[in-house]
Design a protein around this motif. Structure first.
Motif, PDB file in Angstrom:
ATOM      1  N   LYS A 169      -5.897   3.939  -3.764  1.00  0.00           N
ATOM      2  CA  LYS A 169      -5.546   5.359  -3.878  1.00  0.00           C
ATOM      3  C   LYS A 169      -5.063   5.897  -2.521  1.00  0.00           C
ATOM      4  O   LYS A 169      -4.052   6.611  -2.443  1.00  0.00           O
ATOM      5  CB  LYS A 169      -6.759   6.152  -4.365  1.00  0.00           C
ATOM      6  CG  LYS A 169      -6.524   7.645  -4.538  1.00  0.00           C
ATOM      7  CD  LYS A 169      -5.614   7.945  -5.711  1.00  0.00           C
ATOM      8  CE  LYS A 169      -5.478   9.441  -5.930  1.00  0.00           C
ATOM      9  NZ  LYS A 169      -4.548   9.744  -7.045  1.00  0.00           N
ATOM     10  N   ILE A 170      -5.773   5.558  -1.452  1.00  0.00           N
ATOM     11  CA  ILE A 170      -5.417   6.031  -0.113  1.00  0.00           C
ATOM     12  C   ILE A 170      -4.031   5.513   0.291  1.00  0.00           C
ATOM     13  O   ILE A 170      -3.222   6.243   0.881  1.00  0.00           O
ATOM     14  CB  ILE A 170      -6.481   5.582   0.911  1.00  0.00           C
ATOM     15  CG1 ILE A 170      -7.793   6.349   0.665  1.00  0.00           C
ATOM     16  CG2 ILE A 170      -6.001   5.799   2.343  1.00  0.00           C
ATOM     17  CD1 ILE A 170      -8.969   5.859   1.488  1.00  0.00           C
ATOM     18  N   MET A 224      -1.455   5.017  -1.436  1.00  0.00           N
ATOM     19  CA  MET A 224      -0.334   5.680  -2.105  1.00  0.00           C
ATOM     20  C   MET A 224       0.178   6.901  -1.345  1.00  0.00           C
ATOM     21  O   MET A 224       1.248   7.415  -1.637  1.00  0.00           O
ATOM     22  CB  MET A 224      -0.720   6.059  -3.533  1.00  0.00           C
ATOM     23  CG  MET A 224      -0.880   4.863  -4.473  1.00  0.00           C
ATOM     24  SD  MET A 224       0.602   3.803  -4.590  1.00  0.00           S
ATOM     25  CE  MET A 224       0.355   2.633  -3.256  1.00  0.00           C
ATOM     26  N   ALA A 225      -0.578   7.367  -0.345  1.00  0.00           N
ATOM     27  CA  ALA A 225      -0.104   8.469   0.498  1.00  0.00           C
ATOM     28  C   ALA A 225       0.862   7.967   1.571  1.00  0.00           C
ATOM     29  O   ALA A 225       1.517   8.776   2.235  1.00  0.00           O
ATOM     30  CB  ALA A 225      -1.295   9.172   1.153  1.00  0.00           C
ATOM     31  N   HIS A 226       0.949   6.632   1.741  1.00  0.00           N
ATOM     32  CA  HIS A 226       1.739   6.079   2.840  1.00  0.00           C
ATOM     33  C   HIS A 226       2.831   5.109   2.391  1.00  0.00           C
ATOM     34  O   HIS A 226       3.822   4.945   3.100  1.00  0.00           O
ATOM     35  CB  HIS A 226       0.818   5.338   3.818  1.00  0.00           C
ATOM     36  CG  HIS A 226      -0.318   6.157   4.321  1.00  0.00           C
ATOM     37  ND1 HIS A 226      -0.149   7.179   5.233  1.00  0.00           N
ATOM     38  CD2 HIS A 226      -1.648   6.127   4.030  1.00  0.00           C
ATOM     39  CE1 HIS A 226      -1.331   7.735   5.488  1.00  0.00           C
ATOM     40  NE2 HIS A 226      -2.247   7.114   4.767  1.00  0.00           N
ATOM     41  N   GLU A 275       4.906   2.864  -1.045  1.00  0.00           N
ATOM     42  CA  GLU A 275       5.211   2.860  -2.469  1.00  0.00           C
ATOM     43  C   GLU A 275       4.474   1.715  -3.182  1.00  0.00           C
ATOM     44  O   GLU A 275       4.126   0.705  -2.560  1.00  0.00           O
ATOM     45  CB  GLU A 275       6.727   2.751  -2.664  1.00  0.00           C
ATOM     46  CG  GLU A 275       7.466   3.989  -2.183  1.00  0.00           C
ATOM     47  CD  GLU A 275       8.977   3.831  -2.228  1.00  0.00           C
ATOM     48  OE1 GLU A 275       9.630   4.543  -2.998  1.00  0.00           O
ATOM     49  OE2 GLU A 275       9.500   2.995  -1.463  1.00  0.00           O
ATOM     50  N   LEU A 323      -0.827   6.925  -8.556  1.00  0.00           N
ATOM     51  CA  LEU A 323      -0.102   8.054  -7.961  1.00  0.00           C
ATOM     52  C   LEU A 323      -0.486   9.363  -8.646  1.00  0.00           C
ATOM     53  O   LEU A 323      -0.357  10.443  -8.075  1.00  0.00           O
ATOM     54  CB  LEU A 323       1.412   7.848  -8.089  1.00  0.00           C
ATOM     55  CG  LEU A 323       2.053   6.774  -7.202  1.00  0.00           C
ATOM     56  CD1 LEU A 323       3.479   6.515  -7.655  1.00  0.00           C
ATOM     57  CD2 LEU A 323       2.022   7.201  -5.743  1.00  0.00           C
ATOM     58  N   ASP A 361       1.387   2.057   8.270  1.00  0.00           N
ATOM     59  CA  ASP A 361       0.538   3.216   7.971  1.00  0.00           C
ATOM     60  C   ASP A 361      -0.543   2.872   6.939  1.00  0.00           C
ATOM     61  O   ASP A 361      -1.605   3.502   6.916  1.00  0.00           O
ATOM     62  CB  ASP A 361       1.395   4.378   7.439  1.00  0.00           C
ATOM     63  CG  ASP A 361       2.269   4.986   8.524  1.00  0.00           C
ATOM     64  OD1 ASP A 361       1.948   4.809   9.717  1.00  0.00           O
ATOM     65  OD2 ASP A 361       3.286   5.623   8.176  1.00  0.00           O
TER      66      ASP A 361
END
Length: 303
Positions: free
Chosen positions: A27-28, A30-32, A34, A103, A220
């Protein structure tokens, strides 16, 4: 319970723990980065991590030729390649759907919905001639009610994510049945290594076609990739393949259902995800369905 069976069930418990915790870094990430790019990194690196382990264990096996049980011919990369490629394709499809679903939906929810694959295994197994008893159907009924309670039809984006994760559960069920077939004929570690590399390469190609992957995005998401590479990919999937030969199917399914509980706990403790009373009821019914499904099923051939 003999020692081999006990060891197999400990390996499955650890796999369920690593997979349950994995929803947090997934989950984390997906902020950085694809989804397909993330899967490409985790599976290619996870497969490469396994290569030296395969050769180390092969050297030990060579020193103890009696342990092969006369099946040494199946401990070759060439023999394992077709089966590993099939497993890699299903893993690619399931992982892509699950990762894209994250996402839009919460890690804990995704963990419970993914756990539905345990119930889909015997259903799909019917087409392969596997027998399914009334406990399985009762468990599936309970889990479907739980899935309905867990779903939030008012939140369209989250519902899309839930449906993608549910689709991934179906694919993972096919992957489990395929693994059950191949792991009894070929070397488990080589199968695991090949399936990860095939999955990673397919993910890389798909990412290059539909995403804009960059090295900075991978940097990242370095620690989620590292966790998935080592614990969720190289270790957990390998534990599953090794344990699948010796674990009692009825016990194994109950153990693997704990993945959903670990995912929910990890989402709550690490991501501050809170479920509503309705969602908790849905999770409880799904877990009950997984347990009921195999309560009286001591003669199954898979988990």
């Amino acid at each position: 319970m003999n020692r081999k069976q006990a060891r197999a069930e400990i390996l499955l418990l650890l796999a369920a723990l690593f997979w349950g915790l994995a929803f947090v870094p997934q989950k984390i990430a997906m902020a950085h980065i694809e989804p397909l790019a993330f899967n490409a990194w985790r599976f290619i690196l996870g497969g490469l991590v396994l290569v030296p382990l395969v050769y180390w264990l092969s050297s030990r096996r060579a020193l103890q030729p009696g342990e092969d049980g006369g099946h040494r011919v199946n401990h070759s990369w060439r023999r394992c390649l077709p089966g590993g490629a099939v497993l890699g394709f299903w893993l690619f499809l399931g992982a892509a759907l699950q990762q894209a679903g994250l996402l839009y939906t919460a890690a804990g929810r995704a963990g419970f919905i993914t756990g539905f694959y345990l119930l889909l295994v015997p259903v799909i197994g019917l087409s392969l001639g596997h027998r399914t008893n009334r406990w399985t159907w009762a468990g599936i009924g309970l889990a479907l009610v739980g899935l309905y309670w867990l779903a939030d039809f008012s939140a369209e984006a989250q519902l899309i994510g839930d449906l993608m994760v549910f689709a991934s559960a179906f694919v993972f069920a096919v992957q489990v049945l395929s693994a059950d077939h191949f792991v009894r004929r070929y070397d488990a570690l080589r199968l695991a290594c090949i399936q990860f590399l095939v999955c990673g390469l397919l993910s890389a190609v798909a990412s290059l076609l539909v995403e804009q992957p960059t090295l900075s995005a991978a940097a990242d998401a370095a620690w989620p990739i590292a966790y998935m590479m080592v614990f969720s990919t190289a270790i957990a999937f390998t534990f599953q393949l090794l344990a699948q030969r010796d674990a009692a199917p009825s016990h194994a399914t109950v153990i693997m259902s704990l993945e959903a509980v670990f995912a929910l706990a990890a989402g709550w403790l690490l991501l501050n995800e809170l479920l509503t009373a309705r969602e908790l009821v849905g999770c409880g019914l799904m877990l009950a369905g997984m347990l009921v499904s195999h309560y009286g099923n001591h003669t199954g051939t898979h988990h």
